[in-house]
Design an enzyme around this catalytic site. Structure first.
Site, PDB file in Angstrom:
ATOM      1  N   SER A  29       0.895  -1.294  -0.002  1.00 43.23           N
ATOM      2  CA  SER A  29       0.071  -0.216   0.081  1.00 43.23           C
ATOM      3  C   SER A  29       0.902   1.384   0.048  1.00 43.23           C
ATOM      4  O   SER A  29       1.561   1.473   0.988  1.00 43.23           O
ATOM      5  CB  SER A  29      -0.689   0.143   1.278  1.00 43.23           C
ATOM      6  N   HIS A  59      -2.938   0.885  -4.322  1.00 42.03           N
ATOM      7  CA  HIS A  59      -1.985  -0.075  -5.282  1.00 42.03           C
ATOM      8  C   HIS A  59      -2.325   0.288  -6.628  1.00 42.03           C
ATOM      9  O   HIS A  59      -3.423   0.862  -7.177  1.00 42.03           O
ATOM     10  CB  HIS A  59      -2.575  -1.584  -5.106  1.00 42.03           C
ATOM     11  N   HIS A  81      -5.285  -9.413  -1.406  1.00 43.94           N
ATOM     12  CA  HIS A  81      -5.040  -9.785  -0.064  1.00 43.94           C
ATOM     13  C   HIS A  81      -6.161 -10.958   0.115  1.00 43.94           C
ATOM     14  O   HIS A  81      -7.196 -10.923  -0.736  1.00 43.94           O
ATOM     15  CB  HIS A  81      -5.308  -8.485   0.787  1.00 43.94           C
ATOM     16  N   TYR A  83      -8.428 -10.751   2.282  1.00 44.49           N
ATOM     17  CA  TYR A  83      -9.581 -10.255   2.749  1.00 44.49           C
ATOM     18  C   TYR A  83     -10.506  -9.485   1.578  1.00 44.49           C
ATOM     19  O   TYR A  83     -11.640  -9.382   1.584  1.00 44.49           O
ATOM     20  CB  TYR A  83      -9.322  -9.002   3.730  1.00 44.49           C
ATOM     21  N   GLU A  84      -9.794  -9.720   0.421  1.00 43.84           N
ATOM     22  CA  GLU A  84     -10.669  -9.061  -0.799  1.00 43.84           C
ATOM     23  C   GLU A  84     -11.903 -10.055  -1.238  1.00 43.84           C
ATOM     24  O   GLU A  84     -12.749  -9.793  -1.457  1.00 43.84           O
ATOM     25  CB  GLU A  84      -9.745  -8.745  -1.885  1.00 43.84           C
ATOM     26  N   ALA A 111       2.883  -2.440   4.155  1.00 37.90           N
ATOM     27  CA  ALA A 111       2.717  -1.434   4.948  1.00 37.90           C
ATOM     28  C   ALA A 111       2.303  -2.053   6.481  1.00 37.90           C
ATOM     29  O   ALA A 111       1.604  -3.294   6.126  1.00 37.90           O
ATOM     30  CB  ALA A 111       1.490  -0.311   4.562  1.00 37.90           C
ATOM     31  N   MET A 206      -1.732  -7.092   6.881  1.00 40.79           N
ATOM     32  CA  MET A 206      -2.734  -7.950   6.285  1.00 40.79           C
ATOM     33  C   MET A 206      -2.143  -8.752   4.853  1.00 40.79           C
ATOM     34  O   MET A 206      -2.814  -9.059   3.957  1.00 40.79           O
ATOM     35  CB  MET A 206      -3.771  -7.309   6.017  1.00 40.79           C
ATOM     36  N   SER A 207      -0.775  -9.025   4.691  1.00 39.23           N
ATOM     37  CA  SER A 207      -0.612  -9.466   3.587  1.00 39.23           C
ATOM     38  C   SER A 207       0.868 -10.223   3.810  1.00 39.23           C
ATOM     39  O   SER A 207       1.107 -10.694   4.717  1.00 39.23           O
ATOM     40  CB  SER A 207       0.055  -8.349   2.760  1.00 39.23           C
ATOM     41  N   ASN A 230       2.087   3.392  11.155  1.00 40.29           N
ATOM     42  CA  ASN A 230       1.405   3.471  12.356  1.00 40.29           C
ATOM     43  C   ASN A 230       1.838   2.795  13.439  1.00 40.29           C
ATOM     44  O   ASN A 230       2.277   1.688  13.286  1.00 40.29           O
ATOM     45  CB  ASN A 230      -0.088   3.403  12.214  1.00 40.29           C
ATOM     46  N   HIS A 242      -7.061   3.442   6.620  1.00 38.04           N
ATOM     47  CA  HIS A 242      -6.242   3.019   5.470  1.00 38.04           C
ATOM     48  C   HIS A 242      -5.795   4.550   4.609  1.00 38.04           C
ATOM     49  O   HIS A 242      -4.834   4.353   4.274  1.00 38.04           O
ATOM     50  CB  HIS A 242      -7.422   2.329   4.143  1.00 38.04           C
TER      51      HIS A 242
END
Ligand code: HPA
Length: 268
Positions: A29, A59, A81, A83-84, A111, A206-207, A230, A242
């Site tokens: 990201s 992206h 990802h 989650y998609e 990220a 998340m990746s 963060n 995000h």
């Protein structure tokens, strides 16, 4: 290797040329601009049947093949990802294609949220290992014994040493740490972050973990670098969103780009 991967590699070679690719890079990201620095050809994922949709904002879903610091690279400007669509193996075909194009290694970038007070927003972290906190696995359903992939030294020690040397040469501070994969797309709760920290993680995202498992399965060496966007939930008053991830990614991305460039110069 799937027939689809062979066909796609042949299609890509007709567009980008036959010269073998040395290394693949997956951009996280807010890091998509790194693809713009490659002197080569951009092929939209939409032109590559079976490639994931990779529809997350921040992206840039192109495969860019060309020269970066004297090395022939394949840059995946977008990743899918879990989650998609709920598929942990969404990056399998792109990584199979990378292998078919001749690469023997891939570097993933992402990220991530930090759990270390001395690794604040804007830092970068070279992954030494991971914790699969999701319990998911991209190799579930793979029918062959090749699915029993050893994950010792999954993050290739020689590549990590070369990345460290590149960071030192560029005067970039780069932490070393363990990354935990959380499925997303919601961010973690502060209680989850306390739990993951107790388990030994230094950063969360998340990746990357499914991609590294797939890379090792396919016989690709793997490495990964996080940009810290963060402090993880409950670690500070910093907002977590995000939008914030995309806004903060460029701080670490500038450091990451220096390290990647130095690493590639060493390979050339
Ligand atoms: N958690 C999970 N994924 C992330 C984070 C985070 O805090 N920051 C950027 N990606």
């Amino acid at each position: 290797m799937s027939k689809n991967a062979k066909a796609l590699a042949a299609q890509i070679k007709t567009i980008a040329g036959d010269a073998p690719v040395q290394i693949g890079m997956i951009l996280g990201s807010g890091l998509g601009h790194i693809a713009d620095a490659v002197d080569g050809v951009a092929i939209p994922y939409g032109d590559l049947p079976g490639f994931p949709h990779a529809g997350v904002s921040g992206h840039n879903p192109n495969l860019v093949i060309g020269d970066f610091e004297g090395v022939r690279v394949a840059v995946f400007g977008g990743r899918a990802h879990y989650y998609e669509n709920g598929t942990a193996d969404a990056m399998r075909l792109p990584l199979e294609v990378l292998r078919e194009l001749g690469a023997d290694r891939m570097i993933a970038t992402n990220a991530a949220g930090s759990m270390l007070p001395d690794m604040p927003t804007g830092s970068i972290m070279c992954l030494s290992d991971h914790i699969n906190f999701s319990g998911l696995n991209p190799l579930i359903g793979e029918p062959t014994d090749a699915r029993f992939v050893p994950m010792n030294d999954a993050y290739d020690p020689a590549i990590r040493a070369a990345l460290r040397a590149a960071a030192d040469d560029a005067d970039v501070a780069m932490a070393d740490g363990v990354y935990a994969w959380y499925s997303g797309p919601s961010f973690e709760t502060p209680a989850e972050i306390r739990a993951i920290k107790l388990l030994g993680a230094d950063a969360v995202g998340m990746s990357t973990v499914p991609e590294v498992i797939l890379a090792r399965f396919l016989g690709l060496k793997a490495a990964a670098i996080s940009t810290i966007t963060n402090m993880a939930a409950g670690m500070s008053d910093e907002s977590i969103s995000h939008e914030h991830t995309k806004a903060m990614a460029p701080i670490g991305a500038a450091k990451l780009e220096k390290v990647l460039r130095g690493y590639l110069r060493g390979l050339a």
